[in-house]
Design a protein around this motif. Structure first.
Motif, PDB file in Angstrom:
ATOM      1  N   ASP A 105      -2.524  26.419  57.547  1.00  0.00           N
ATOM      2  CA  ASP A 105      -2.626  27.371  56.987  1.00  0.00           C
ATOM      3  C   ASP A 105      -1.325  28.134  55.565  1.00  0.00           C
ATOM      4  O   ASP A 105      -2.092  28.004  54.397  1.00  0.00           O
ATOM      5  CB  ASP A 105      -3.805  28.188  57.242  1.00  0.00           C
ATOM      6  CG  ASP A 105      -4.805  27.964  57.910  1.00  0.00           C
ATOM      7  OD1 ASP A 105      -5.653  26.242  57.854  1.00  0.00           O
ATOM      8  OD2 ASP A 105      -5.809  28.836  58.883  1.00  0.00           O
ATOM      9  N   GLY A 106      -0.483  28.571  56.538  1.00  0.00           N
ATOM     10  CA  GLY A 106      -0.224  28.240  54.797  1.00  0.00           C
ATOM     11  C   GLY A 106       1.622  28.622  55.490  1.00  0.00           C
ATOM     12  O   GLY A 106       2.675  28.876  56.193  1.00  0.00           O
ATOM     13  N   LYS A 117       4.070  34.590  49.609  1.00  0.00           N
ATOM     14  CA  LYS A 117       3.506  32.521  49.381  1.00  0.00           C
ATOM     15  C   LYS A 117       4.663  31.621  49.087  1.00  0.00           C
ATOM     16  O   LYS A 117       4.711  32.222  47.852  1.00  0.00           O
ATOM     17  CB  LYS A 117       1.743  32.021  48.950  1.00  0.00           C
ATOM     18  CG  LYS A 117       1.686  30.725  49.323  1.00  0.00           C
ATOM     19  CD  LYS A 117       0.666  30.823  48.338  1.00  0.00           C
ATOM     20  CE  LYS A 117      -0.011  29.011  48.460  1.00  0.00           C
ATOM     21  NZ  LYS A 117       0.817  27.928  48.816  1.00  0.00           N
ATOM     22  N   SER A 222      -0.810  24.750  52.873  1.00  0.00           N
ATOM     23  CA  SER A 222       1.138  24.917  53.249  1.00  0.00           C
ATOM     24  C   SER A 222       1.613  22.565  52.944  1.00  0.00           C
ATOM     25  O   SER A 222       0.392  22.019  53.212  1.00  0.00           O
ATOM     26  CB  SER A 222       1.180  25.292  54.808  1.00  0.00           C
ATOM     27  OG  SER A 222       1.122  24.310  56.222  1.00  0.00           O
ATOM     28  N   THR A 312      -0.562  37.517  55.588  1.00  0.00           N
ATOM     29  CA  THR A 312      -0.534  36.108  55.310  1.00  0.00           C
ATOM     30  C   THR A 312      -2.073  35.593  54.492  1.00  0.00           C
ATOM     31  O   THR A 312      -2.051  34.293  55.944  1.00  0.00           O
ATOM     32  CB  THR A 312      -0.095  35.519  56.820  1.00  0.00           C
ATOM     33  OG1 THR A 312      -0.699  35.572  57.369  1.00  0.00           O
ATOM     34  CG2 THR A 312       1.181  35.661  57.058  1.00  0.00           C
ATOM     35  N   SER A 315      -4.513  33.781  57.756  1.00  0.00           N
ATOM     36  CA  SER A 315      -4.133  32.440  58.218  1.00  0.00           C
ATOM     37  C   SER A 315      -3.240  32.525  59.763  1.00  0.00           C
ATOM     38  O   SER A 315      -3.290  33.047  60.654  1.00  0.00           O
ATOM     39  CB  SER A 315      -2.313  31.890  57.578  1.00  0.00           C
ATOM     40  OG  SER A 315      -2.911  32.277  56.297  1.00  0.00           O
ATOM     41  N   VAL A 318       0.748  29.013  60.613  1.00  0.00           N
ATOM     42  CA  VAL A 318       1.273  29.506  59.653  1.00  0.00           C
ATOM     43  C   VAL A 318       2.826  29.357  59.353  1.00  0.00           C
ATOM     44  O   VAL A 318       3.330  30.081  60.813  1.00  0.00           O
ATOM     45  CB  VAL A 318       0.701  30.887  58.987  1.00  0.00           C
ATOM     46  CG1 VAL A 318       1.571  31.791  59.294  1.00  0.00           C
ATOM     47  CG2 VAL A 318       1.797  31.203  57.595  1.00  0.00           C
TER      48      VAL A 318
END
Length: 444
Positions: A105-106, A117, A222, A312, A315, A318
């Motif tokens: 996700d991140g 981010k 990501s 985050t 997320s 991550v």
């Protein structure tokens, strides 16, 4: 077992399994042994009971953490760059058919006490709170230069030869401040320290392009992907590949003593009184301790939580990179989190890892900056492990030893080691020009 093999591979860690798969596909006769009764060596995945046994010597894990078998906790947690070398190796060997991947996700970076981010494109640079308004414009120009750069097309080089110009000189041309350089070098190009600033800029530009292309690939938050059920699936997938091509696997083989002839060249491996002859041995450092030296150690924490890491965007998987400069350290710190959405924990549970190259003998205080970002944890385990690298001359003894896994949370350095070993063993360079779309079917 008393047969002759081209190569005997000792240890079923990820590096050894990839090599055994590649060598089997090349038509070599491979015997693969491990002293453990499970796959994965150092890079195995453990359930909760195994995890407690390893870290706490046998106490039962608390019942509120849920069912032990719903956990697949990776001992060497790393995300996979979507367009990176590992995915190319997976496609090259067709191992993708044994694995299911899901996007991560991140991707975040720690800067001035906050988590942001990682901006990877010119458009994201304009939106990022990491930079002030004028710095954003400068960064955007730099990102556009990197996006448009093609090694084979001098028109895109703006008069600079990136095999000669250092990263520091290239960045100076765009007038970027130290803060921006920090997240570009460590969170985008994934350098582990600041030596890259005085090395040719081409490597950094290629790494930034890889990040941006990987990010674009799945339209996720990501550039990383990660297998369902964790990384323990990877060694087993390469083991299957090796078996399909006639490789032989033997787990639970005690001792595995490497035998040498009078010239000091490897000639076989003995276990339980039987010797298998071979021309070459591939192994991890633990099988030939007198041919490696300790080069450092990794400190890490494994936390089990009931929520995502704060800040985050909730997320479920991550990576957060904490650049060394932000912490006043000599090496970066990495945060890795995954959860029940990747089938590595029971529903509602998250597993977070904090790791770094150890600079002290106290992992708990050393890892504090990373652990403080986690919020409330249900339970936390600490350990340090040594990193070794080979000191032998493989052309003299025919022993090809991998280096220990580092503290990074992505696979690029791991695959470099595998590809270098492959070339030393076979004299060939592995062709990784593959159709990357071949791996996309499995993502959903």
């Amino acid at each position: 077992m008393d047969e002759e093999y081209d190569v005997i591979v000792l240890g079923t860690g990820l590096k050894e399994c990839i090599l055994s798969g590649l060598l089997s596909v090349d038509g070599l006769k491979v015997l693969h042994m491990d002293r453990n009764d499970y796959y994965g060596g150092e890079s195995t995945s453990l359930n909760l009971v195994q995890l407690w046994k390893r870290f706490k010597g046998g106490d039962k894990p608390p019942a509120e953490l849920g069912s032990s078998r719903d956990y697949n906790v990776d001992m060497i947690p790393k995300f996979i760059m979507a367009n990176g070398a590992l995915v190319r190796v997976l496609i090259h060997t067709d191992v993708t058919k044994y694995l299911y991947f899901k996007a991560v996700d991140g991707s975040f970076v720690y800067n001035k006490g906050k988590v942001h981010k990682v901006p990877a494109t010119d458009m994201e640079a304009l939106k990022s709170p990491l930079m002030g308004i004028f710095e954003k414009r400068r960064a955007r120009k730099f990102f556009i230069y990197v996006q448009d750069y093609k090694e084979s097309d001098p028109k895109t080089h703006e008069g600079m030869d990136l095999t000669r110009v250092t990263t520091r000189e290239l960045i100076a041309k765009y007038g970027l401040d130290d803060n921006t350089v920090d997240f570009i070098g460590h969170a985008l190009a994934l350098h582990r320290d600041d030596r890259y600033l005085d090395e040719p800029a081409l490597d950094t530009v290629k790494r930034m392009k890889l990040y941006a292309e990987s990010l674009a690939r799945f339209q996720g938050g990501s550039p990383y992907i990660y297998p369902l059920y964790g990384l323990g699936e990877l060694p087993q997938a390469f083991a299957r590949l090796s078996a399909v091509y006639g490789g032989t696997y033997m787990l639970n083989k005690p001792e595995c003593k490497v035998e040498f002839n009078e010239e000091g060249k490897v000639c076989g491996v003995t276990s339980e009184g039987e010797t298998a002859k071979c021309k070459k041995v591939v192994c991890d450092p633990s099988y030939l301790p007198n041919k490696v030296r300790k080069v450092g150690k990794v400190a890490r924490a494994i936390a089990i939580m009931s929520h995502a890491i704060p800040n985050t965007n909730d997320s479920h998987s991550v990576q957060i990179i904490l650049p060394q400069k932000q912490l006043g350290r000599k090496s970066d710190m990495y945060l890795f989190c995954c959860s029940y959405t990747h089938n590595v924990a029971p529903k509602g549970k998250f597993i977070a890892f904090v790791s770094t190259e150890a600079e002290t003998d106290n992992p708990e205080s050393e890892l504090k900056p990373g652990i403080s970002l986690l919020g409330q944890v249900d339970d936390i385990l600490y350990e340090t492990y040594d990193r070794s690298e080979p000191v032998n001359e493989c052309s003299l003894d025919n022993c090809f030893i991998s280096t220990s896994y580092d503290g990074t949370t992505h696979f690029e350095s791991t695959v470099d080691d595998v590809l270098n070993l492959y070339t030393k063993i076979t004299g060939k360079v592995l062709d990784l020009n593959v159709d990357l779309s071949a791996a996309s079917a499995a993502e959903e």
